[in-house]
Structures are given as structure tokens and as C-alpha cells.
Scaffold this motif. Sequence first.
Motif, short mmCIF file in Angstrom:
data_model
loop_
_atom_site.label_atom_id
_atom_site.label_comp_id
_atom_site.label_asym_id
_atom_site.label_seq_id
_atom_site.Cartn_x
_atom_site.Cartn_y
_atom_site.Cartn_z
N ARG A 89 0.86 -1.18 0.00
CA ARG A 89 0.00 0.00 0.00
C ARG A 89 0.89 1.23 0.00
NH1 ARG A 89 -4.76 0.85 4.40
NH2 ARG A 89 -5.00 -1.35 3.80
N THR A 90 0.71 2.09 -1.00
CA THR A 90 1.54 3.28 -1.12
C THR A 90 0.69 4.49 -1.49
OG1 THR A 90 1.99 2.82 -3.46
CG2 THR A 90 3.58 1.96 -1.84
N ARG A 91 1.25 5.64 -1.28
CA ARG A 91 0.64 6.88 -1.73
C ARG A 91 0.94 7.01 -3.22
NH1 ARG A 91 -3.18 10.61 -0.36
NH2 ARG A 91 -2.65 12.66 -1.20
N SER A 92 -0.09 7.03 -4.06
CA SER A 92 0.15 7.00 -5.49
C SER A 92 -0.99 7.67 -6.26
CB SER A 92 0.34 5.55 -5.95
OG SER A 92 0.76 5.49 -7.29
N SER A 93 -0.83 7.69 -7.59
CA SER A 93 -1.85 8.26 -8.48
C SER A 93 -2.27 7.23 -9.51
CB SER A 93 -1.31 9.50 -9.20
OG SER A 93 -0.96 10.51 -8.29
N GLY A 126 -11.48 8.82 0.38
CA GLY A 126 -10.65 8.69 1.57
C GLY A 126 -11.42 9.14 2.80
N ARG A 148 -5.65 10.57 -6.76
CA ARG A 148 -4.50 10.37 -5.88
C ARG A 148 -4.98 9.96 -4.50
NH1 ARG A 148 0.75 10.87 -5.96
NH2 ARG A 148 1.95 11.45 -4.13
N GLY A 149 -4.27 9.00 -3.90
CA GLY A 149 -4.63 8.53 -2.57
C GLY A 149 -3.84 7.30 -2.19
N ASP A 150 -4.35 6.52 -1.24
CA ASP A 150 -3.69 5.29 -0.79
C ASP A 150 -4.07 4.16 -1.74
OD1 ASP A 150 -2.53 6.56 1.39
OD2 ASP A 150 -4.27 6.21 2.66
N MET A 162 -8.20 1.97 -4.39
CA MET A 162 -7.64 3.23 -3.92
C MET A 162 -8.64 3.99 -3.06
SD MET A 162 -6.30 6.61 -6.05
CE MET A 162 -4.69 5.99 -6.52
N ASP A 165 -8.30 10.93 -2.14
CA ASP A 165 -8.52 12.20 -1.43
C ASP A 165 -8.30 13.40 -2.34
OD1 ASP A 165 -5.65 12.69 -1.46
OD2 ASP A 165 -5.52 11.30 0.24
#
Length: 217
Positions: A89-93, A126, A148-150, A162, A165
Motif C-alpha cells: 500500500r503506497t501513496r500514489s496516483s 478517503g 491520488r490517494g492510498d 484506492m 482524497d
Amino acid sequence: MAIAAAHSEGELALPRALEAVRELHERPAIPLGANEFAVRKVIKLHQLAGKRGVTGIELSEVGDKLARVTPINALVAAHAREAIKEVSRTRSSFRGRLDKINLRARSPEFSLFDENRGLGLRCHLGNRDDADLLEQVKSNVGAVVSARGDLKRNSLGQPIHMRVDRLRVIEEASAQLTLHSIAGIAPDWTDGLSSVEFVRMQRRSSNEAVEGGEGQE
């Protein structure tokens, strides 16, 4: 009843469902053009086996000469579960066309489809109480957006889900795309309305807001 046959209705409409199940038979990956929601449908279908006299599940497509039968067996179900299992799980787009929205879920959800890569992504807000983001999602059905989000991924690095947010519009939905390409979305994905009715409702709301001097930036 020995075999339960699933025919062309809903998310698993034939022949797309046939290809998806065949891909799941080969490897534990989200099939081309599918997303987490569709894969969960396959798992639920397999779970019908052993209940109320059902001993097996298969999809069948009858052609001019013979029927193509594709079983949803234990291997398919195992691969389906593995395909939607989170390993990172990463912060991504993620960039894709916003093609479905479900306003009846406990937390509003929508899906994006990357037409270039054939990847689908199931998304939730989110913060389910983020009214501005929800309005942005509702206003851009059919548009190409960058969310964009987790982001959750499976063992193959495929995006699964995802929690969004932030949303940025890349390409506005054209009239032809909005009313034709997303036609056929199930009513429960658009709060009881057909996709065409939903888009028309959004257009009316937008036009009324502009005429009233309340248009958004």
C-alpha cells in the motif's frame, strides 16, 4: 441441479466474463478490463457450489455450431482470491476514465478505467464525508481524471483499490462519450438512474448552477 449456468447479465456479461474467467484459470491476476469488483463476483459465484444441490458453476456461450463452456472451479477461485490480495500500500496516483459511481454504498464508491493499459480500479473516498470531492466525482462521470490517494496492489503490482482524497480532471467527457460509451451502467451504480439519465441530471444541475451564478471553478 448439477450445474448452475451464469448467463449474460450484470458485471459478468458474456463474452467479457468468459475471457476474464479464462485468464483467472491461467494466473492469479486481475483480468484485462476487469477490476476488484468483477473479481469478487467470480469468487461469489464459485461459493454457490455445494449449496442447494449446486455441484458446479460454469459460464456458457452458445455459438452457431457449439457451446463454449468455461467452469468457475477451485483453481479459478484461488487465483481470484490471490489477485485481489493486498501485498503493498503506497501513496500514489492513477489515471483513467471515471466510468461508474455508486451512491448507495455506505461509503460512496466509483471506478476508473485506464483504456491504454486495460486496467480497472475500484475507488472509495478517503473521507466519506468529503462533500466537495463527492460532488467532483459526480460531476465528472465519463471524464478522464487523475486520482491520488492510498493505493493497494497485489503480488504482481497490479492496482486493486484506492482510497481517493484528490481528483484532477485531465480530459472532459464529450457528449458522445458520456451518453454512449458509458451506457449500460447498472442502475445501482448511479443511484437508481440509468447512465444516460444520470448524466443528463448532472448536466441540468450544472447548467442551473451556472445560470444562477453559482458555477464552480
